[in-house]
Design a protein around this motif. Sequence first.
Motif, PDB file in Angstrom:
ATOM      1  N   LYS A  75       0.830  -1.219   0.000  1.00 35.47           N
ATOM      2  CA  LYS A  75       0.000   0.000   0.000  1.00 35.47           C
ATOM      3  C   LYS A  75       0.862   1.265   0.000  1.00 35.47           C
ATOM      4  O   LYS A  75       0.516   2.252  -0.654  1.00 35.47           O
TER       5      LYS A  75
ATOM      6  N   CYS B 249       1.879   1.888  -3.505  1.00 38.20           N
ATOM      7  CA  CYS B 249       0.765   2.465  -4.288  1.00 38.20           C
ATOM      8  C   CYS B 249       0.695   3.971  -4.060  1.00 38.20           C
ATOM      9  O   CYS B 249       0.452   4.744  -4.997  1.00 38.20           O
TER      10      CYS B 249
ATOM     11  N   LYS C 219      -2.690   5.713  -8.563  1.00 41.49           N
ATOM     12  CA  LYS C 219      -3.058   5.339  -9.939  1.00 41.49           C
ATOM     13  C   LYS C 219      -2.129   4.208 -10.380  1.00 41.49           C
ATOM     14  O   LYS C 219      -0.993   4.448 -10.800  1.00 41.49           O
TER      15      LYS C 219
ATOM     16  N   LEU D  61      -6.063  -5.853 -11.043  1.00 44.71           N
ATOM     17  CA  LEU D  61      -7.035  -4.820 -10.666  1.00 44.71           C
ATOM     18  C   LEU D  61      -6.469  -3.439 -10.978  1.00 44.71           C
ATOM     19  O   LEU D  61      -5.393  -3.070 -10.507  1.00 44.71           O
TER      20      LEU D  61
ATOM     21  N   CYS E 227      -6.534   0.522 -10.666  1.00 46.17           N
ATOM     22  CA  CYS E 227      -6.972   1.428  -9.600  1.00 46.17           C
ATOM     23  C   CYS E 227      -6.741   2.884  -9.995  1.00 46.17           C
ATOM     24  O   CYS E 227      -5.712   3.219 -10.584  1.00 46.17           O
ATOM     25  N   GLN E 228      -7.730   3.715  -9.666  1.00 44.31           N
ATOM     26  CA  GLN E 228      -7.655   5.139 -10.029  1.00 44.31           C
ATOM     27  C   GLN E 228      -7.094   6.009  -8.911  1.00 44.31           C
ATOM     28  O   GLN E 228      -6.608   7.102  -9.157  1.00 44.31           O
ATOM     29  N   ASN E 229      -7.206   5.536  -7.665  1.00 48.44           N
ATOM     30  CA  ASN E 229      -6.761   6.361  -6.534  1.00 48.44           C
ATOM     31  C   ASN E 229      -6.311   5.461  -5.378  1.00 48.44           C
ATOM     32  O   ASN E 229      -6.449   4.238  -5.448  1.00 48.44           O
TER      33      ASN E 229
ATOM     34  N   ALA F   3      -7.502   4.925  -2.389  1.00 48.72           N
ATOM     35  CA  ALA F   3      -8.527   4.106  -1.719  1.00 48.72           C
ATOM     36  C   ALA F   3      -8.774   2.825  -2.521  1.00 48.72           C
ATOM     37  O   ALA F   3      -8.844   1.722  -1.959  1.00 48.72           O
ATOM     38  N   GLU F   4      -8.870   2.971  -3.848  1.00 47.82           N
ATOM     39  CA  GLU F   4      -9.073   1.779  -4.688  1.00 47.82           C
ATOM     40  C   GLU F   4      -7.869   0.854  -4.627  1.00 47.82           C
ATOM     41  O   GLU F   4      -8.008  -0.371  -4.602  1.00 47.82           O
TER      42      GLU F   4
ATOM     43  N   ALA G 254      -7.928  -1.082  -1.402  1.00 49.78           N
ATOM     44  CA  ALA G 254      -8.973  -2.113  -1.465  1.00 49.78           C
ATOM     45  C   ALA G 254      -8.500  -3.287  -2.335  1.00 49.78           C
ATOM     46  O   ALA G 254      -8.759  -4.459  -2.024  1.00 49.78           O
ATOM     47  N   ALA G 255      -7.780  -2.964  -3.411  1.00 49.03           N
ATOM     48  CA  ALA G 255      -7.281  -4.016  -4.306  1.00 49.03           C
ATOM     49  C   ALA G 255      -6.246  -4.889  -3.595  1.00 49.03           C
ATOM     50  O   ALA G 255      -6.272  -6.117  -3.696  1.00 49.03           O
TER      51      ALA G 255
ATOM     52  N   GLU H   4      -8.094  -7.086  -1.225  1.00 44.17           N
ATOM     53  CA  GLU H   4      -8.838  -8.143  -1.912  1.00 44.17           C
ATOM     54  C   GLU H   4      -7.904  -9.292  -2.319  1.00 44.17           C
ATOM     55  O   GLU H   4      -8.218 -10.462  -2.126  1.00 44.17           O
TER      56      GLU H   4
END
Length: 429
Positions: free
Chosen positions: A138, A141, A147, A162, A164-166, A168-169, A172-173, A176
């Motif tokens: 994280k 990221c 992004k 996955l 991801c745009q931001n 938070a996404e 979450a990825a 997951e």
Amino acid sequence: MKILVIGSGGREHALVWKLAQSPHTAQLWCAPGNAGIAQERLARKDRAVDCVNLGAEDLPGLLAFAQDKKIDLTVVGPDNPLALGIVDLFQQHGLKIWGVNRKAAQFESSKIFSQRFMGKYGIPTAAAGTFSDAVAAKQFCATLGGKCVVKADGLALGKGVLICQNQAEAEAAVDEIMVSRAFGTAGASVVIQEFLAGIEVSLHALCDGKVAKIFPTSQDHKRALDGDRGLNTGGMGTYSPTPFLNETQLADVAEKILKAFMRGCREEKIDYRGLLYPGVMLTKDGPKVMEFNARFGDPETQVYLMRLENDLLELLAASVCGSLGSLALKWKPEASVCVVMASGGYPGNYPKGKIITGLDAANKLPGTKVFHAGTALKDGHIVTNGGRVLGVTALGGDLRAAQAAAYAAAECIQFEGAHFRRDIAAKAL
Ligand code: AMP
Ligand code: GLY
């Protein structure tokens, strides 16, 4: 020669169809095959292709079959048997088999392996990190502003990626994949890449452990719906060639990627004999490899083999023997387009067993071949038996003609719930 093809999809139908045309092919089996493969006949002897009820991952069963029938060359379509070491197993028993060995299959079965290899040997790729710890993942990221693309390390049926745009996404990825283990042990570690903007192309190169012969370019359409909307799929259609790299540019890209790749293989003692399929993004800073696959693409194979002039059996035998250097790949100048017809609901849940009509009419159209991906024979009818059902493929004088021909053929075919994209090859026109 007696040939065995392993797999059951559209890629394998295309491989069988092309191998059946070789004058060297005396007998041809496919395990497990599908209803379209079972209809193929050998050009030389007008003999039928036989489907054998053995799964592509039943390594002991396939070995026993190949020994019993004295198969001269086995050709492996899908990634799983390669990752399971089918090539090593057959070789240990003195059998000739085309496909990469287990060590070379790591380019596809481990994204971490590939990412580290690309870094070590200077293959142009996305800025990336590899992690087995979610907290560190994280943090990485965050350095990319969230992004990014989070990828499960192992094989995940093409689903462990996955975008991801931001932040938070991205978090979450990571949760997951690494914490909830949505893709099982494939997600014990991850590769995180910067998001690359650009045009995506599929490259294919046939390798014999010493040389790599690049194919023309092709492009897949991974999303389910027109305009690249909807869920990711196994691939909804392809075309070849693409207008995005001319011959000189392709040679330059091939040089950058394949030269470094082959050097790395030599240094790491990887005997790469089989197909290398780099997924490449053409970015404003040049081409960048997003991933390596260690097999033919599906549905790239369908458009490639429609255009290939060589005897495929001679090429695959040369790839196994290390004698590709003396052969030149020859391609028809025509363009080719493949439109995938899918079951209602795909890529989500879908029914099976729907009767398919219009196949003969479609196949009679000039320059057209309907490759079966997920079909079966039931009570004398050809029925749907998978998410991707058919790859309706056509040649044309140019891309526009090939596209029109593929859609004219698709319009002949019906089954309940059938859907297909209407914009295959539109990006190129
Ligand atoms: P992969 O299985 O790694 O090829 O990823 C599946 C799909 O995700 C690719 O075909 C791309 O469309 C997309 N993708 C993968 N990596 C990236 C990246 N670094 N930037 C943008 N899109 C990507
Ligand atoms: N065309 C996508 C794949 O074969 O993975």
